[in-house]
Design a protein around this motif. Structure first.
Motif, PDB file in Angstrom:
ATOM      1  N   PHE A  60       0.913  -0.821   0.388  1.00 33.87           N
ATOM      2  CA  PHE A  60      -0.248  -0.334  -0.165  1.00 33.87           C
ATOM      3  C   PHE A  60       0.746   1.329   0.570  1.00 33.87           C
ATOM      4  O   PHE A  60       1.344   1.150   0.642  1.00 33.87           O
ATOM      5  CB  PHE A  60      -0.994  -0.462   1.180  1.00 33.87           C
ATOM      6  N   ASP A  61       0.265   2.369  -1.313  1.00 34.04           N
ATOM      7  CA  ASP A  61       1.569   3.441  -1.270  1.00 34.04           C
ATOM      8  C   ASP A  61       0.767   4.552  -1.522  1.00 34.04           C
ATOM      9  O   ASP A  61      -0.563   4.182  -2.181  1.00 34.04           O
ATOM     10  CB  ASP A  61       2.646   3.115  -2.878  1.00 34.04           C
ATOM     11  N   TYR A  62       0.613   5.700  -1.033  1.00 38.18           N
ATOM     12  CA  TYR A  62       0.741   7.185  -1.814  1.00 38.18           C
ATOM     13  C   TYR A  62       1.478   7.968  -1.159  1.00 38.18           C
ATOM     14  O   TYR A  62       2.162   8.194  -0.383  1.00 38.18           O
ATOM     15  CB  TYR A  62      -0.855   7.146  -0.724  1.00 38.18           C
TER      16      TYR A  62
ATOM     17  N   ASP B 144       4.088  15.053  -9.271  1.00 36.73           N
ATOM     18  CA  ASP B 144       3.341  16.371 -10.523  1.00 36.73           C
ATOM     19  C   ASP B 144       2.295  16.914  -9.815  1.00 36.73           C
ATOM     20  O   ASP B 144       1.286  16.500 -11.210  1.00 36.73           O
ATOM     21  CB  ASP B 144       3.520  15.400 -12.327  1.00 36.73           C
ATOM     22  N   ASN B 145       1.774  16.832  -8.866  1.00 37.57           N
ATOM     23  CA  ASN B 145       0.784  17.400  -8.484  1.00 37.57           C
ATOM     24  C   ASN B 145      -0.315  16.073  -8.680  1.00 37.57           C
ATOM     25  O   ASN B 145      -1.495  17.408  -8.673  1.00 37.57           O
ATOM     26  CB  ASN B 145       0.662  18.784  -9.204  1.00 37.57           C
ATOM     27  N   LEU B 146      -0.249  15.415  -8.882  1.00 32.76           N
ATOM     28  CA  LEU B 146      -1.408  14.471  -8.615  1.00 32.76           C
ATOM     29  C   LEU B 146      -0.796  13.113  -6.912  1.00 32.76           C
ATOM     30  O   LEU B 146       0.055  13.323  -6.491  1.00 32.76           O
ATOM     31  CB  LEU B 146      -1.160  13.379  -9.490  1.00 32.76           C
ATOM     32  N   PHE B 147      -2.690  13.012  -6.613  1.00 32.38           N
ATOM     33  CA  PHE B 147      -1.648  12.344  -5.289  1.00 32.38           C
ATOM     34  C   PHE B 147      -2.039  11.016  -5.616  1.00 32.38           C
ATOM     35  O   PHE B 147      -4.187  10.920  -6.132  1.00 32.38           O
ATOM     36  CB  PHE B 147      -3.303  13.385  -4.273  1.00 32.38           C
ATOM     37  N   LYS B 148      -1.656  10.356  -5.641  1.00 31.23           N
ATOM     38  CA  LYS B 148      -1.357   8.678  -5.825  1.00 31.23           C
ATOM     39  C   LYS B 148      -1.701   7.361  -4.977  1.00 31.23           C
ATOM     40  O   LYS B 148      -1.105   7.774  -4.091  1.00 31.23           O
ATOM     41  CB  LYS B 148      -0.588   8.509  -6.953  1.00 31.23           C
ATOM     42  N   VAL B 149      -2.754   6.932  -5.046  1.00 28.67           N
ATOM     43  CA  VAL B 149      -2.466   5.964  -4.006  1.00 28.67           C
ATOM     44  C   VAL B 149      -2.290   4.415  -5.084  1.00 28.67           C
ATOM     45  O   VAL B 149      -3.235   3.988  -6.261  1.00 28.67           O
ATOM     46  CB  VAL B 149      -3.864   6.177  -3.240  1.00 28.67           C
ATOM     47  N   ARG B 150      -2.605   3.496  -4.025  1.00 23.40           N
ATOM     48  CA  ARG B 150      -1.590   2.401  -5.312  1.00 23.40           C
ATOM     49  C   ARG B 150      -2.033   0.786  -4.437  1.00 23.40           C
ATOM     50  O   ARG B 150      -1.146   1.018  -3.269  1.00 23.40           O
ATOM     51  CB  ARG B 150      -0.900   2.265  -5.980  1.00 23.40           C
ATOM     52  N   ILE B 151      -2.532   0.153  -4.346  1.00 21.12           N
ATOM     53  CA  ILE B 151      -3.103  -1.344  -3.287  1.00 21.12           C
ATOM     54  C   ILE B 151      -2.750  -2.780  -4.163  1.00 21.12           C
ATOM     55  O   ILE B 151      -3.395  -2.619  -5.308  1.00 21.12           O
ATOM     56  CB  ILE B 151      -3.958  -1.721  -2.893  1.00 21.12           C
ATOM     57  N   LEU B 152      -1.507  -3.022  -4.378  1.00 18.85           N
ATOM     58  CA  LEU B 152      -0.902  -4.227  -5.107  1.00 18.85           C
ATOM     59  C   LEU B 152      -1.400  -5.332  -4.494  1.00 18.85           C
ATOM     60  O   LEU B 152      -0.772  -5.647  -3.075  1.00 18.85           O
ATOM     61  CB  LEU B 152       0.109  -4.383  -4.821  1.00 18.85           C
ATOM     62  N   LEU B 153      -2.070  -6.172  -4.111  1.00 18.38           N
ATOM     63  CA  LEU B 153      -2.407  -7.981  -3.505  1.00 18.38           C
ATOM     64  C   LEU B 153      -1.889  -8.673  -4.167  1.00 18.38           C
ATOM     65  O   LEU B 153      -2.652  -8.911  -4.968  1.00 18.38           O
ATOM     66  CB  LEU B 153      -4.182  -7.492  -2.856  1.00 18.38           C
TER      67      LEU B 153
END
Length: 273
Positions: A252-254, A258-267
């Motif tokens: 789980f990363d956030y 580049d002024n974008l808030f990104k969230v990624r969940i990898l299961l």
């Protein structure tokens, strides 16, 4: 051993010295046996006294533990009764709320169709939230994705369809299960903290699932005009829930890029849940 050693020493003293002047006879042996029995009796009594005291201490400790167990069980039972009563009370409030929403919807759908649609959408979302809490540890991710559609629609109604957001869950398998309300929380954070007013840079939500990997990805412009910033508690709670449920299989990363808030969940190996 006491009698034997004493007998040997006294016999040697009588035979080879003048230290003891009486002879070996039956009375002498009786005295040695009596003295030995006396000390053996004292030692045996002392041993059984220590054993009794130790056993008494063990018994008292066992009784204390048993009593503590009874008290803990009673406290647990009391907490369970409180929880059950709270749950039963909670069942009354949603019934009343849904009946009220249904009444408002029926009265508004002719005169204010947009408001009626918002009421019905909100009602569906609340029903899902209640069912998700009662469903157990896992729910079908597709059903939550459908509620995200409702959430997006509700916000669009509030903003006259002026929000730009893309939601793609076409690659979300119908049998994919996941812990509930994670996706809803991520999307709600987008509406709360993101900038969705630029058509050239819409917010993006993507769910992709296959036999071995489940990926959830979100990205949105940071709302620079927002007075208050997020305290991160929602994301921390998501992180804790994911780690408790999936351990090392989830990533789980956030971050802001580049002024974008990104969230990624990898299961990884999702089918083993």
């Amino acid at each position: 051993m006491f009698v034997l050693i004493l007998l040997i020493i006294d016999s040697l003293l009588i035979r080879y010295t003048d230290f003891i002047e009486f002879t070996l006879n039956i009375q002498f042996y009786y005295r040695i046996a009596y003295r030995g029995s006396f000390f053996i009796g004292i030692g045996t009594g002392y041993y059984y006294l220590l054993t009794f005291l130790k056993q008494k201490e063990i018994t008292e400790e066992s009784e204390r533990k048993h009593l503590s167990s009874i008290i803990a069980h009673q406290e647990t039972q009391n907490e369970l009764n409180i929880t059950v009563n709270a749950y039963l009370k909670a069942q009354i409030n949603p019934h009343f709320l849904f009946n009220t929403l249904n009444f408002i919807y029926n009265n508004a759908r002719k005169t204010a169709p947009a408001a009626a649609e918002a009421i019905m959408t909100l009602s569906d979302m609340m029903r899902y939230a209640i069912k998700a809490q009662d469903a157990g540890e896992f729910i079908y991710l597709l059903s939550e994705a459908e509620q995200v559609d409702n959430l997006i629609r509700l916000h669009q109604l509030r903003q006259n369809d002026q929000l730009y957001i893309k939601f793609d869950y076409s690659e979300c398998g119908g049998e994919t299960k996941f812990i509930p309300l994670i996706l809803m929380t991520l999307v709600e954070n987008i509406f709360k903290h993101g900038n969705l007013s630029k058509e050239s840079k819409p917010a993006e939500i993507m769910i992709r699932s296959d036999d071995n990997v489940l990926e959830i990805h979100t990205a949105n412009l940071v709302n620079e005009n927002q007075n208050s910033t997020s305290d991160g508690i929602g994301l921390e709670n998501i992180s804790k829930r994911l780690n408790i449920t999936y351990g090392e299989r989830v990533k789980f990363d956030y971050f802001i890029e580049d002024n974008l808030f990104k969230v990624r969940i990898l299961l990884q190996n999702k089918n083993s849940v």
